[in-house]
Design a protein around this motif. Structure first.
Motif, mmCIF file in Angstrom:
data_model
loop_
_atom_site.group_PDB
_atom_site.id
_atom_site.type_symbol
_atom_site.label_atom_id
_atom_site.label_comp_id
_atom_site.label_asym_id
_atom_site.label_seq_id
_atom_site.Cartn_x
_atom_site.Cartn_y
_atom_site.Cartn_z
ATOM 1 N N ALA A 210 56.017 41.504 38.320
ATOM 2 C CA ALA A 210 56.032 42.655 39.224
ATOM 3 C C ALA A 210 55.007 42.513 40.346
ATOM 4 N N GLY A 211 54.015 41.637 40.177
ATOM 5 C CA GLY A 211 53.034 41.382 41.234
ATOM 6 C C GLY A 211 52.114 42.542 41.531
ATOM 7 N N VAL A 212 51.785 43.340 40.540
ATOM 8 C CA VAL A 212 50.936 44.506 40.753
ATOM 9 C C VAL A 212 49.543 44.280 40.169
ATOM 10 N N THR A 213 48.601 45.103 40.618
ATOM 11 C CA THR A 213 47.292 45.187 39.974
ATOM 12 C C THR A 213 47.288 46.443 39.108
ATOM 13 N N ALA A 214 46.972 46.297 37.833
ATOM 14 C CA ALA A 214 46.887 47.459 36.941
ATOM 15 C C ALA A 214 45.591 48.205 37.229
#
Length: 285
Positions: A210-214
């Motif tokens: 997803a290429g996100v930062t949590a």
């Protein structure tokens, strides 16, 4: 995500008209009266200025999704207030019976108090309240981050939430981004908050595509299911430090006193010298 650009002015030179008559003799003093041509005029229109993309963190070991909890560098008094707009995929019947999972009064108070904030929204919430999602996502004071589509847990056990299977995690997150787009939200950032805050290495690995930062938090407001606004405010005021990230909720039925707590939290933190920032700014500092 929106790309807002400011187009530079196009410089138009004034050309002399062509004619059939004789060419006039040059005026020797003209050079002293005519300024040299501007370099940008020769180059043509300036390109649109594209704002920098929201900051993200590099993947962790083995490509795991990175996790941001608070800003630890420096002592600048900045704090990020974040609000989870929760609604699970199976709560449609409850909404149809009149239960309110939104909190427009809270959003109005944040605007009135001029507080920048990040709303972690589920895709199901955006589907239920598309006009509010569009309004929040079109206001430069706010940014919308991803809280999954379903609000099902990404690790178990997690407060009794149903669980998303590992192969479906990235798709669930993408479905939420699609819901924000369909609602017309503009200010959407590549950040993700795990429902219930529950995660493990399997979730971090499965979420990587997803290429996100949590984004987690270091201050728990305790507003979920609370009925004492002052107790919520006390939790936040006692916990905030420079660079803190506070978790609260934007759901009337599950967090009925959050708006009242904010009316105390904001002026008291400002009196202490704090400035309110979105997660994207906190992460970039």
């Amino acid at each position: 995500m929106a790309v807002l650009g400011l187009l530079g002015a196009t410089l138009v030179g004034c050309g002399g008209g062509g004619g059939g008559g004789p060419t006039p003799s040059p005026d020797p003093s003209a050079a002293s009266r005519t300024p040299p041509p501007r370099a940008d005029a020769a180059a043509g229109p300036r390109p649109a200025r594209v704002p920098a993309a929201p900051p993200t963190m590099a993947p962790g070991p083995g490509g795991l999704t990175p996790v941001f909890k608070r800003r630890t560098k420096g002592t600048e008094k900045v704090v990020a207030l974040t609000f989870d707009a929760d609604m699970t995929a199976d709560q449609g019947p409850r909404a149809a019976r009149g239960e309110r999972f939104d909190n427009p009064e809270l959003i109005a108070t944040l605007r009135r108090l001029k507080v920048d904030a990040t709303v972690f929204m589920t895709g199901r919430w955006a589907d239920e309240y598309p006009e509010q999602a569009r309004s929040i996502g079109g206001d430069p004071r706010f940014e919308i981050a991803n809280h999954s589509y379903s609000h099902y847990a990404f690790a178990s056990p997690c407060y009794g939430l149903p669980t998303v299977s590992a192969p479906d995690m990235a798709a669930d997150v993408q479905r939420a981004f699609d819901a924000f787009r369909d609602a017309g939200a503009v200010n959407v950032v590549p950040y993700f908050r795990f429902p219930g805050g529950c995660y493990d290495d399997t979730a971090l690995r499965s979420l990587a595509p997803a290429g996100v930062t949590a984004v987690q938090w270091d201050v728990v407001s305790g507003d979920a299911f609370a009925h004492d606004a002052d107790a919520v405010a006390d939790e936040v005021l006692d916990g905030v430090r420079p660079g803190s990230l506070v978790v609260m909720h934007c759901t009337r039925s599950a967090a009925p006193v959050t708006e009242r707590a904010i009316r105390r939290i904001v002026p008291e933190l400002r009196a202490r010298g704090y400035r309110f920032v979105k997660v994207s700014e906190l992460m970039s500092r």
